[in-house]
Write a protein that holds these residues in place. Structure first.
Motif, PDB file in Angstrom:
ATOM      1  N   ILE A 174       0.821  -1.215   0.000  1.00 38.61           N
ATOM      2  CA  ILE A 174       0.000   0.000   0.000  1.00 38.61           C
ATOM      3  C   ILE A 174       0.853   1.263   0.000  1.00 38.61           C
ATOM      4  O   ILE A 174       0.430   2.308  -0.498  1.00 38.61           O
ATOM      5  CB  ILE A 174      -0.992   0.001   1.196  1.00 38.61           C
TER       6      ILE A 174
ATOM      7  N   THR B 104     -12.056   4.870   6.957  1.00 40.72           N
ATOM      8  CA  THR B 104     -11.635   3.644   6.277  1.00 40.72           C
ATOM      9  C   THR B 104     -11.466   2.509   7.266  1.00 40.72           C
ATOM     10  O   THR B 104     -11.251   2.732   8.467  1.00 40.72           O
ATOM     11  CB  THR B 104     -10.312   3.871   5.511  1.00 40.72           C
TER      12      THR B 104
ATOM     13  N   ALA C 102      -9.392  -1.462   7.112  1.00 40.19           N
ATOM     14  CA  ALA C 102      -8.493  -2.237   6.258  1.00 40.19           C
ATOM     15  C   ALA C 102      -8.051  -3.526   6.934  1.00 40.19           C
ATOM     16  O   ALA C 102      -8.035  -3.638   8.167  1.00 40.19           O
ATOM     17  CB  ALA C 102      -7.263  -1.397   5.901  1.00 40.19           C
ATOM     18  N   LYS C 103      -7.684  -4.495   6.106  1.00 43.06           N
ATOM     19  CA  LYS C 103      -7.076  -5.755   6.540  1.00 43.06           C
ATOM     20  C   LYS C 103      -5.877  -6.030   5.653  1.00 43.06           C
ATOM     21  O   LYS C 103      -5.911  -5.743   4.451  1.00 43.06           O
ATOM     22  CB  LYS C 103      -8.063  -6.915   6.445  1.00 43.06           C
ATOM     23  N   MET C 104      -4.820  -6.597   6.235  1.00 44.07           N
ATOM     24  CA  MET C 104      -3.647  -6.914   5.429  1.00 44.07           C
ATOM     25  C   MET C 104      -3.149  -8.314   5.757  1.00 44.07           C
ATOM     26  O   MET C 104      -3.379  -8.852   6.844  1.00 44.07           O
ATOM     27  CB  MET C 104      -2.537  -5.882   5.652  1.00 44.07           C
TER      28      MET C 104
ATOM     29  N   MET D 249      -3.322  -6.057   0.743  1.00 41.38           N
ATOM     30  CA  MET D 249      -4.215  -5.286   1.607  1.00 41.38           C
ATOM     31  C   MET D 249      -5.523  -5.026   0.886  1.00 41.38           C
ATOM     32  O   MET D 249      -5.531  -4.723  -0.308  1.00 41.38           O
ATOM     33  CB  MET D 249      -3.598  -3.938   2.012  1.00 41.38           C
TER      34      MET D 249
ATOM     35  N   ALA E 204      -9.374  -2.920   1.623  1.00 44.46           N
ATOM     36  CA  ALA E 204      -9.957  -1.898   2.492  1.00 44.46           C
ATOM     37  C   ALA E 204     -11.265  -1.402   1.905  1.00 44.46           C
ATOM     38  O   ALA E 204     -11.562  -1.599   0.715  1.00 44.46           O
ATOM     39  CB  ALA E 204      -8.989  -0.733   2.668  1.00 44.46           C
TER      40      ALA E 204
ATOM     41  N   GLU F 107      -8.327  -2.830  -3.352  1.00 46.40           N
ATOM     42  CA  GLU F 107      -7.773  -4.182  -3.400  1.00 46.40           C
ATOM     43  C   GLU F 107      -6.376  -4.105  -3.989  1.00 46.40           C
ATOM     44  O   GLU F 107      -6.193  -3.665  -5.128  1.00 46.40           O
ATOM     45  CB  GLU F 107      -8.641  -5.095  -4.271  1.00 46.40           C
TER      46      GLU F 107
ATOM     47  N   LEU G 294      -4.973   3.777   6.727  1.00 46.52           N
ATOM     48  CA  LEU G 294      -5.135   2.363   6.371  1.00 46.52           C
ATOM     49  C   LEU G 294      -4.344   1.470   7.316  1.00 46.52           C
ATOM     50  O   LEU G 294      -4.855   0.463   7.826  1.00 46.52           O
ATOM     51  CB  LEU G 294      -4.703   2.129   4.922  1.00 46.52           C
TER      52      LEU G 294
ATOM     53  N   SER H 280      -5.859   1.514  10.827  1.00 44.82           N
ATOM     54  CA  SER H 280      -7.046   0.669  10.906  1.00 44.82           C
ATOM     55  C   SER H 280      -6.672  -0.791  11.148  1.00 44.82           C
ATOM     56  O   SER H 280      -7.303  -1.481  11.961  1.00 44.82           O
ATOM     57  CB  SER H 280      -7.864   0.782   9.618  1.00 44.82           C
TER      58      SER H 280
END
Length: 357
Positions: A181, A202, A204-206, A219, A221, A234, A333, A336
């Motif tokens: 990202i 926002t 987000a997951k990574m 990542m 989001a 994405e 991001l 989060s």
């Protein structure tokens, strides 16, 4: 002053510098640029780049600045070194143009902005995708309100980086780089925020799906924009075996556009209910064949930067102020992920790891 050449010193002679070499020597030469010196701690890289530009090579940053008359230092070092490298040049009274990200932390960018203005010097960053013909036309359509009410906006990055990319001691580290990202998708985050922002909140997951690095190779989001629209992000460097896609799409009540290709370089969709003459020829005007994800717009931005310098202005594109919203969104991001929750941009969230380690 307008007719003289601008003397550039290149700091960092790696992957990005090689792209500049190809652009300036083979694809799109700029007569007003004179690369007078190249510097890298890797002597082979510095020497090879100096041969390409027929200039002096240095292995010490201070030696280069003390030995050469340089108007602008083009900084292409590891991301975590950008702040100190830029501050050093500005302290020597030299303008700086910094490859993205301009800095790793928002506070660092603010400091560079204040310091450069105080000294009457240019401090700007490279976000070349803002100069892609397709992105320019999308920005124009947005500013002309051709979309009407915006429903959603999104980006998708499906690129390939193998493990050896992360074995150089800085790529993928929290202190010097970050993950997909902040290294690859920052260009697309910037385009999304520049065209459709600001972002209000926002989540987000990574993950690390295929690559082994401190930060993330993947990542996803969701973002809420201040205009009420929503959208997904994405991004991955775990696509195999090549770069497949870098796209930005906008859906509105009066039109839908998707910019795609591997570098935001092609029009995939361009439809508006209220049609204009340009719409029939939009692909002919905007589509470009590009050799890599870097695209072809570095020299477009360089020309505008040089025009600014030669007229005596310090307000060159893309300024520190232009970069700050993108850095803030990147930090949101990551924050989060770290908080495992939605974050509000108004709260100025900061990652506990990015640019720190």
């Amino acid at each position: 002053m307008k007719n003289r050449k601008v003397k550039f010193g290149m700091l960092g002679c790696g992957r990005v510098a090689e792209h500049y070499r190809i652009m300036l020597n083979e694809i799109d030469p700029i007569e007003s640029i004179d690369i007078v010196a190249c510097c890298d701690i890797d002597k082979v890289k510095a020497k090879n780049m100096s041969i390409a530009f027929q200039c002096n090579s240095y292995y010490s940053y201070s030696d280069m600045l003390n030995s050469e008359e340089i108007d602008v230092v083009l900084i292409m070092t590891p991301s975590g070194d950008h702040f100190s490298n830029a501050k050093y040049a500005l302290n020597h009274g030299i303008n700086v143009l910094i490859e993205k990200p301009i800095t790793m932390r928002v506070g660092e960018a603010i400091e560079l902005g204040k310091f450069s203005k105080k000294r009457g010097l240019i401090c700007a960053s490279i976000f070349q995708n803002r100069y892609n013909p397709a992105i320019v036309e999308l920005k124009n359509a947005m500013e002309s309100d051709r979309f009407g009410k915006i429903i959603s906006a999104s980006i998708r990055l499906r690129w390939c980086r193998y493990q050896d990319y992360y074995e150089d001691g800085w790529h993928g580290t929290w202190a010097k780089d970050g993950g997909v990202i902040n290294q690859q998708a920052i260009h697309h985050i910037d385009a999304l925020n520049w065209i459709c922002g600001p972002v209000k909140s926002t989540v987000a997951k990574m993950k690390n799906r295929l690559n082994n690095l401190e930060a993330e190779d993947t990542m996803v989001a969701l973002v809420n924009f201040s205009n009420g629209s929503v959208g997904p992000i994405e991004t991955t460097t775990a696509a195999r075996p090549k770069d497949f896609e870098a796209s930005l799409s906008v859906v509105g009540e009066k039109g839908t556009v998707q910019i795609g290709g591997i570098a935001l370089n092609k029009i995939d969709e361009w439809f508006f209910i209220d049609k204009l003459e340009i719409d029939d020829n939009i692909r002919t005007l905007c589509d470009e064949e590009v050799p890599t994800g870097y695209g072809l717009s570095h020299t477009r931005q360089l020309r505008e930067f040089i025009d600014c310098f030669l007229t005596g202005s310090i307000d060159a594109p893309v300024s520190v102020e232009d970069c700050i919203p993108t850095i803030q969104l990147i930090h949101a991001l990551y924050a989060s992920v770290e908080d495992n929750s939605w974050v509000e941009l108004a709260n100025k969230p900061k990652s506990m790891r990015l640019g720190i380690g």
